[in-house]
Write an enzyme that holds these catalytic residues in place. Sequence first.
Site, PDB file in Angstrom:
ATOM      1  N   LYS A 185       0.866  -1.181   0.000  1.00  0.00           N
ATOM      2  CA  LYS A 185       0.000   0.000   0.000  1.00  0.00           C
ATOM      3  C   LYS A 185       0.897   1.222   0.000  1.00  0.00           C
ATOM      4  O   LYS A 185       1.734   1.385   0.896  1.00  0.00           O
ATOM      5  CB  LYS A 185      -0.862  -0.019   1.253  1.00  0.00           C
ATOM      6  CG  LYS A 185      -1.576   1.267   1.544  1.00  0.00           C
ATOM      7  CD  LYS A 185      -2.153   1.186   2.928  1.00  0.00           C
ATOM      8  CE  LYS A 185      -2.497   2.492   3.540  1.00  0.00           C
ATOM      9  NZ  LYS A 185      -1.533   3.537   3.566  1.00  0.00           N
TER      10      LYS A 185
HETATM   11  P1  FBP Z   1      -6.046   7.568   4.820  1.00  0.00           P
HETATM   12  O1  FBP Z   1      -6.866   7.109   3.644  1.00  0.00           O
HETATM   13  O2  FBP Z   1      -6.849   8.416   5.752  1.00  0.00           O
HETATM   14  O3  FBP Z   1      -4.760   8.202   4.366  1.00  0.00           O
HETATM   15  O4  FBP Z   1      -5.718   6.267   5.679  1.00  0.00           O
HETATM   16  C1  FBP Z   1      -4.860   5.263   5.226  1.00  0.00           C
HETATM   17  C2  FBP Z   1      -3.728   5.105   6.209  1.00  0.00           C
HETATM   18  O5  FBP Z   1      -2.800   4.173   5.790  1.00  0.00           O
HETATM   19  C3  FBP Z   1      -4.163   4.739   7.611  1.00  0.00           C
HETATM   20  O6  FBP Z   1      -4.134   3.361   7.811  1.00  0.00           O
HETATM   21  C4  FBP Z   1      -3.154   5.448   8.440  1.00  0.00           C
HETATM   22  O7  FBP Z   1      -3.661   5.839   9.659  1.00  0.00           O
HETATM   23  C5  FBP Z   1      -2.812   6.632   7.627  1.00  0.00           C
HETATM   24  O8  FBP Z   1      -3.042   6.324   6.299  1.00  0.00           O
HETATM   25  C6  FBP Z   1      -1.376   6.985   7.854  1.00  0.00           C
HETATM   26  O9  FBP Z   1      -1.053   8.024   6.984  1.00  0.00           O
HETATM   27  P2  FBP Z   1       0.183   8.938   7.223  1.00  0.00           P
HETATM   28  O10 FBP Z   1       1.236   8.108   7.899  1.00  0.00           O
HETATM   29  O11 FBP Z   1       0.554   9.379   5.855  1.00  0.00           O
HETATM   30  O12 FBP Z   1      -0.254  10.052   8.070  1.00  0.00           O
END
Ligand code: FBP
Length: 259
Positions: A185
Site C-alpha cells: 500500500k
Molecule cells: P487515509 O486514507 O486516511 O490516508 O488512511 C490510510 C492510512 O494508511 C491509515 O491506515 C493510516 O492511519 C494513515 O493512512 C497513515 O497516513 P500517514 O502516515 O501518511 O499520516
Amino acid sequence: MKPDQDSPIFRNGNSLILAYDHGLEHGPSDFEPNPESKDPRHVFEIAKHDAVTCLAVQKGVAETYYPEYEDEVNLMVKLNGNSSLGQREDYYSPKQCSVKYAVEELGAEAVGYTMYAGSDHEDEMWKEFREVQEEARRYGVPVVMWAYPRGHGVENDSEYEGQNDPDLIAYAARLGLELGADVVKCKYPGSREAVEDIISVTGEMKFVMSGGSKRSDEEFISDVENVIEAGGNGLAVGRNMFQRENPEELLDKLEKSIF
Ligand code: FBP
C-alpha cells in the site's frame, strides 16, 4: 504457504481496505470533520458495504467491536503503529500484536504492517516484518505492507524530493516484493504513468493506493481509476470515507471502478 486468491480480502483480485487506525496514528482530530466517526461502530457499519473487502483496525478496536460484526465484515488487524505524540530520532512503528493473536483470538483474515524504508530503524522493522510474514504464511493469511519511504536515509538523499517522489515510492514498494508481502500500500505517486512505473517493479505482488487527506469525489475517483487502469488492485482508504457524511455514495461509485 502463500495465501490463495480466494482470500475474502480480494474480490476479482482487487481490494478496498477501509482503514480506521487514525485514532492511534493521528489522534482524535481526524474525527472532527465528522464526529460520528469517533464511534468505531459507525465505521464498522460503513464496512458492511459490499465494496469494502476488509476493515483494518488496531487490536484494541478489533477486540471490543469485531465480535458484533464478524458475520458481515472481514477483519484485517494492523499489527504495528505509532502515535504522532511520541518523539523519536527517526521513524519507527512498533508492533503491538502478533499474527497468532490476530488470527486465533481476534478472527483476522489478513494482517497489516507499516514499513518505513530509509529510517534509522529499518533493520529493526525488517526483523519484525520477517516474523510477521513467516507467521502469516503458517496461517495462510495475506500480509499487507504499508510501504512508506520515510526517515533520515530518504531526507538526506539530495537526489530525492522525499516521501512523495515516485522513484522512492517504487523502491519502498519493491521492498514489499523482496520481503514477501502479498499486497503493498503506497501513496498515490501523482499520475497513472507513475503508478505504471511502480507496478513494473512489483511483480505478482498486489498494489493498492493509500487514500490520503480528504478531497472531492471526482478527484478521488480519478486517482483510483488511474491506479486500476495502470494495473493496480484498489485502495486502502480512511479519511476519504469516515470524514464524509454519506460515504455510501462514494463506495457505490468505487465499487464500479474497482471491481
Ligand atoms: P487515509 O486514507 O486516511 O490516508 O488512511 C490510510 C492510512 O494508511 C491509515 O491506515 C493510516 O492511519 C494513515 O493512512 C497513515 O497516513 P500517514 O502516515 O501518511 O499520516
